[in-house]
Structure formats: C-alpha cells, structure tokens
Design an enzyme around this catalytic site. Sequence first.
Site, short mmCIF file in Angstrom:
data_model
loop_
_atom_site.label_atom_id
_atom_site.label_comp_id
_atom_site.label_asym_id
_atom_site.label_seq_id
_atom_site.Cartn_x
_atom_site.Cartn_y
_atom_site.Cartn_z
CE LYS A 93 -2.79 1.67 3.93
NZ LYS A 93 -4.02 1.41 4.69
CD GLU B 199 -6.93 2.36 3.36
OE1 GLU B 199 -6.16 1.53 2.83
OE2 GLU B 199 -6.97 2.56 4.59
C1 MUC Z 1 -4.58 4.08 7.52
O1 MUC Z 1 -5.15 5.12 7.24
O2 MUC Z 1 -4.96 3.10 6.93
C2 MUC Z 1 -2.60 1.80 8.02
C3 MUC Z 1 -1.46 1.44 7.36
C4 MUC Z 1 -0.65 2.55 7.27
O3 MUC Z 1 0.46 2.66 6.76
O4 MUC Z 1 -1.30 3.61 7.82
C5 MUC Z 1 -2.43 3.13 8.51
C6 MUC Z 1 -3.54 4.07 8.59
MG MG Z 2 -6.42 4.14 5.71
#
Ligand code: MUC
Ligand code: MG
Length: 374
Positions: A166, A223
């Site tokens: 991610k 996301e």
């Molecule tokens: C989020 O907003 O998802 C989850 C993984 C990451 O790197 O940040 C978190 C917060």
């Molecule tokens: Mg997030």
Amino acid sequence: MTATVEHIESWVVDVPTIRPHKLSMTTMGCQTLVIVRITRSDGICGIGEATTIGGLSYGVESPEAIQSAITHYFTPLLKGQPAGNLNALTSRIRSAIKGNTFAKSAIETALLDAQGKALGLPVSALLGGALNTVLPVLWTLASGNTDNDIAEGQRLLDAGRHRAFKLKIGARELETDLRHTRAIVEALGDRASIRVDVNQAWDATSAAKGCRELAAMGVDLIEQPVSAEDNNALVRLSHRSDAAILADESVASHFDGYRLAQQGFSGAYALKIAKAGGPASVLKLAHVAQAAGIGLYGGTMLEGTVGTVASLHAWSTLPLQWGTEMFGPLLLKDDIVSFPLSFADGCVTLPQAPGLGVELDEEKLQFYARKRRE
Ligand code: MUC
Ligand code: MG
C-alpha cells in the site's frame, strides 16, 4: 466463585519506528501504544492495546486521553463486576461512556484475553472460531521517496515477506503522487498487488481524475480518496472507478457501515478494532458489510503486537476479500512482547495459545513506558 475485575493498569509506551512513516496528515518517527492490563479476582490477567497515529492528527483520541479515560472512567465502572460476561460488561460501558472507541477496544481486548485464558481457548474461539489461522498481510511503502520505496518493496518481495503493498499518497500535488505511484507499479506491479491510501486528502474533482488514472495504471484498491464527511463523493467514486474503493475513515462502527451501504456504496470496508470499540464489536460492522455485499479488509492503526494480534483474532473469523495490513509490529524497532508474531510468505500466523496468545515482556514494557506524572 465468579471472577470479578479487580485491578486495571495502563502504560503509555513510545517505541521508535524503523524509518519515518509518511502519511498525508503526519510523519511518524515513533509509535505510541497505550497498553492495558486487567487483573481478575481469580489471578488471571488480560492485556489490551489502544493505539492511534500521530497524536490527534489521525483520530479523535490521544494516547494521553485514552489513559486518562481508562483511569478515571472505565476503571471505576468495571471494578468488582463479574469479569467473564463480555456482553454484560460492554453494555455497561456503552451506557456510561460515549465514543472513546480506542479505549473501549483496549478494554474489550483485555477482557477477552483474560476470559480466553480462564476457559483455555484462543480469543478467535470466543469470537465463534477461526476460518483461517494464516492471514495475508501487506506492507506499506511510505518513506516519502520513490526510489527508496521501490528498493524497500524489491527487498521485501525477494525475501518473500509480502505480496501486496500500500502506498501512502495525498500529501503532495496530484501529478506528483501519480508519477510516484506509476513508477512503483512499473517496478513492482508484475510481482505484487499495489494499492494506495489517500487518507481523505483529495476533493471530489481531484479524486475523480486520480481514481481514473490510478485504475488505468493497474492500482487494485484505492483507500479513502475523499473526506470522511463526503459520503456522496465516496459512493459516486465506488460506482465509477475501475479500481475498487476502500472506505476507511468513513466507517468506524456498524451504524456508519449501515448508512454508507444504504447510500449505495459498493467496494470494501477497512475494519479496525480501534474504530469499532474492540475485536468483538468490530464484527458487527463486518456482518453489516457482508449483508450489503461489501468486501472486507483487516485494517490497522499501526498497532504493536498486542493490538495486532487482537485484530487478527477477529479477522481470522471472517472471509477477507482484500486480506489484511497487520504489519504494525514490523514498523517498530522493538517489541514489548516475549515472543513476536511470525511473518513469512506474505502472511502472518495467528497464535493458538489461550487468550490472545502473546505475553508482555515486563522489562521492555518498563523500558519504553513513559514515567507517569498523574
Ligand atoms: C490508515 O489510514 O490506513 C494503516 C497502514 C498505514 O500505513 O497507515 C495506517 C492508517
Ligand atoms: Mg487508511
């Protein structure tokens, strides 16, 4: 004799990260965990964790406020109550304490851990039973530098530790973020699933363009591209985007999940125990999502091992279309449990010992804990 809640302790624990972790709203060099321990009258202890990101920059509860709420509100409410009936205890908490879901999550976790130990069962069994005990886990590339992110991703792919990444975007100009993402998709995309988290940073117009281009370059999941206040924009994107949309900050509880589903959202929900109030409470949101045909994703607040394993017990009971991101312990330079979790082959293994299946390392806990002034 029925065991009762006897004693509740908490510590604010600062653990440095292995590298700066850049999100759209803050850069973390350290993670602050609030660790809770509940001792019952039968001598059994349960532990829990409440962890947020960057003080108050991500969520509405700070570590200091969580500890204060536990000391001044949760403890008097729970002391002397029968410790083994989670439904009775959570309903008592719900009727006396509004919000404070991070603190509720730590308390719910500690009660489950203790009850699991009392019954000789893992927390997943208390939650109905695990469908899987080995769960997929991605890694977040968020050093803030494209070349460093590519090198980090390549190293982790070669080591076999992760198969999905991610990227945290949204802090910079849209075009800069798109160039950064394209470079990473080109370098790693044939070996890994690439997803992005915008953490609410785009307005509806930037999000429409951003989502179109991200989908075209091969990003699988986008996301929280828009503000948590703008469900209409999120719903529109979920219909128009060729990449799936993941709602994170927009959905905390099952009430939020129900509302967003009613508004027509299609995509997936990032479940987090801290948003929902604990590993049992978060399952209500998961079940609403399932009823609405919305996919499930095991989300993190970048917790240490205690919060991570508590989440994994909940996620293990669910069919997760998008896997999990429970890599929090790997972002920290050190651990405060005796035996860390095992991460390999793109997955993490759920411990099977009674309760959460992890124990605090007292020396490490005291080393990283802030000295209390209250
Ligand atoms: C989020 O907003 O998802 C989850 C993984 C990451 O790197 O940040 C978190 C917060
Ligand atoms: Mg997030």
